[in-house]
Design a protein around this motif. Sequence first.
Motif, PDB file in Angstrom:
ATOM      1  N   LEU A   4       0.827  -1.202   0.000  1.00 36.83           N
ATOM      2  CA  LEU A   4       0.000   0.000   0.000  1.00 36.83           C
ATOM      3  C   LEU A   4       0.866   1.259   0.000  1.00 36.83           C
ATOM      4  N   ILE A   5       1.889   1.273   0.823  1.00 45.04           N
ATOM      5  CA  ILE A   5       2.770   2.457   0.893  1.00 45.04           C
ATOM      6  C   ILE A   5       3.518   2.642  -0.425  1.00 45.04           C
ATOM      7  N   ILE A   6       4.054   1.537  -0.947  1.00 46.68           N
ATOM      8  CA  ILE A   6       4.811   1.643  -2.209  1.00 46.68           C
ATOM      9  C   ILE A   6       3.895   2.060  -3.350  1.00 46.68           C
ATOM     10  N   GLY A   7       2.683   1.465  -3.399  1.00 49.51           N
ATOM     11  CA  GLY A   7       1.746   1.823  -4.468  1.00 49.51           C
ATOM     12  C   GLY A   7       1.322   3.283  -4.388  1.00 49.51           C
ATOM     13  N   THR A   8       1.017   3.751  -3.176  1.00 47.98           N
ATOM     14  CA  THR A   8       0.605   5.158  -2.995  1.00 47.98           C
ATOM     15  C   THR A   8       1.752   6.103  -3.367  1.00 47.98           C
ATOM     16  N   PHE A   9       2.956   5.772  -2.888  1.00 48.38           N
ATOM     17  CA  PHE A   9       4.115   6.620  -3.206  1.00 48.38           C
ATOM     18  C   PHE A   9       4.367   6.666  -4.715  1.00 48.38           C
ATOM     19  N   SER A  10       4.241   5.504  -5.378  1.00 50.03           N
ATOM     20  CA  SER A  10       4.491   5.457  -6.835  1.00 50.03           C
ATOM     21  C   SER A  10       3.471   6.307  -7.579  1.00 50.03           C
ATOM     22  N   ALA A  11       2.181   6.164  -7.151  1.00 47.25           N
ATOM     23  CA  ALA A  11       1.138   6.941  -7.832  1.00 47.25           C
ATOM     24  C   ALA A  11       1.363   8.442  -7.639  1.00 47.25           C
ATOM     25  N   LEU A  12       1.676   8.870  -6.428  1.00 45.93           N
ATOM     26  CA  LEU A  12       1.913  10.290  -6.165  1.00 45.93           C
ATOM     27  C   LEU A  12       3.176  10.776  -6.879  1.00 45.93           C
ATOM     28  N   PHE A  13       4.188   9.912  -6.960  1.00 48.30           N
ATOM     29  CA  PHE A  13       5.420  10.299  -7.668  1.00 48.30           C
ATOM     30  C   PHE A  13       5.130  10.563  -9.137  1.00 48.30           C
ATOM     31  N   ILE A  14       4.360   9.669  -9.774  1.00 53.77           N
ATOM     32  CA  ILE A  14       4.045   9.836 -11.199  1.00 53.77           C
ATOM     33  C   ILE A  14       3.186  11.080 -11.403  1.00 53.77           C
ATOM     34  N   LEU A  15       2.187  11.256 -10.509  1.00 52.24           N
ATOM     35  CA  LEU A  15       1.294  12.414 -10.632  1.00 52.24           C
ATOM     36  C   LEU A  15       2.050  13.724 -10.459  1.00 52.24           C
ATOM     37  N   CYS A  16       2.893  13.788  -9.408  1.00 46.60           N
ATOM     38  CA  CYS A  16       3.660  15.007  -9.150  1.00 46.60           C
ATOM     39  C   CYS A  16       4.668  15.262 -10.285  1.00 46.60           C
ATOM     40  N   ALA A  17       5.323  14.227 -10.720  1.00 47.55           N
ATOM     41  CA  ALA A  17       6.323  14.380 -11.801  1.00 47.55           C
ATOM     42  C   ALA A  17       5.670  14.877 -13.078  1.00 47.55           C
ATOM     43  N   GLY A  18       4.489  14.313 -13.428  1.00 48.65           N
ATOM     44  CA  GLY A  18       3.803  14.740 -14.658  1.00 48.65           C
ATOM     45  C   GLY A  18       3.397  16.198 -14.586  1.00 48.65           C
TER      46      GLY A  18
END
Length: 482
Positions: A4-18
Amino acid sequence: MKKLIIGTFSALFILCAGCVIYYWRDTGYDPSAKDLLIFFFILPVVLCAILLSPFLIYQGIQYRKLQKLEAEKQAQLKAEEQDLNNIENAKPKPLDIEKFSLHVFSAAALHSFGQNEQIVEEIQQFKSPELDQKLFNGYGLPVLSYRISDLDELTENQDNDDEFSLVPMREKRIQALIQQQLEEHGQSIFFIADHLKKSALFYDSEMAYQYRMHPAWVDQSYRSNDENESDISTQTQVSRLNRLNIHILLAENLIHQWRDEVINDLKQKIADEYSILPALIHIEAHFIGVSVAYSDWLNLLKQISEQTTEVSLIINVDSEIDQEWIDEKSWLQEQYIASEYVSSWCIASQTTQIENLEAIKVVQIVANETNLSNSLTKQNLNQLAQFEQEQPFLLMLDEATDIKVMKQTQQTFENTAIENHHFLYTKQNLGHTQNLAKIFGFMLGVHLPEELIAMIYSTDQKSTFAFIQDCESNERFEQEMI
């Protein structure tokens, strides 16, 4: 949790990066390394922590609860384990089997059925009490009793003596029974007295001096016909013997009636008759209740078995053949059956040797034995021929009609060769005079036929068994008991 932590972090990383890349491209912004660290790592981590904080807080609370529950469970398990240990420790540990033996030098018994072996024979014939023509109930009718008729003449003669005129009839008859038993043991007491003299002359200088001052030594007419034999005895070493103990077992209800003068007179009479110093005689009266009679009896036997330099004469006696006593008991029990009886043993430890006196029986007591079958097997007693015969040899000291007694005895003897027809119940042959009934029944064991090994049992001491046999077979018995 990790996914859950890794998935949430990955999603936020992609969203913020985009979002940041599109914004920087439209504005033409040239990011530095610091901007890249902030927007591509720190910002997703902060957003992830903000989004997951409620869940993490909830999980933390649940974890603390689980820890607390686990701690309580461990404490409960530990407490239960401690309780189990305490229960195990509190349980009585099996006692070691205890054995002790005594030599019987002479024995006697008297009952309305007769004397010694005759008593046992009459018990087997289920003889009942007889109508007593001198004792009456509240309606003036004769009552049933086990009266020893031979005592009547003795007590009637005492009635004419001023010294005994105020003595209750019950006490007169008991004294007469005691005297009769002393006469039965006359030969044993003679040899014991002779041994006591020799022992005192050899081991105790003070006693030796007192003996030489005794009338039996000073008065020539009072001395033995063979004076040389007395002189030789002073030089002959014998085994040490310090004292003759006389234990008189009386009913508890006599404690306030029995006179101390009886003991003192008896002691002086024995000392005079057998020419021994009163200091070498100890007489003790035991007042015994029905509830503790058997345990007190076994304790007395054990005490005697440990006295290696003393010999004991036990007289177990009771009588309720007294009109005053019958009147008192009739208020409580209309069909009261009075009885009188006496039994006596001259006994000592197996290591005690008495000159010119041989043991006739050996009494073996086995205590704390929870499995009688194994005990009989170890001693090879389960192969005795008497188990195949119909003749009774096991003296049961309890009430024959008691359901609890029947169940207990059935459990005790179920895995042995002992059958119901081997039981000989003694209690009912003593009427309601029961304070010393079990002791009387126990002492009858020496009067069974010589070819039988007498066994004695009472549910008062469920793990205690007694064996009485002649001395010839005792050596084999002792070897098998080791």
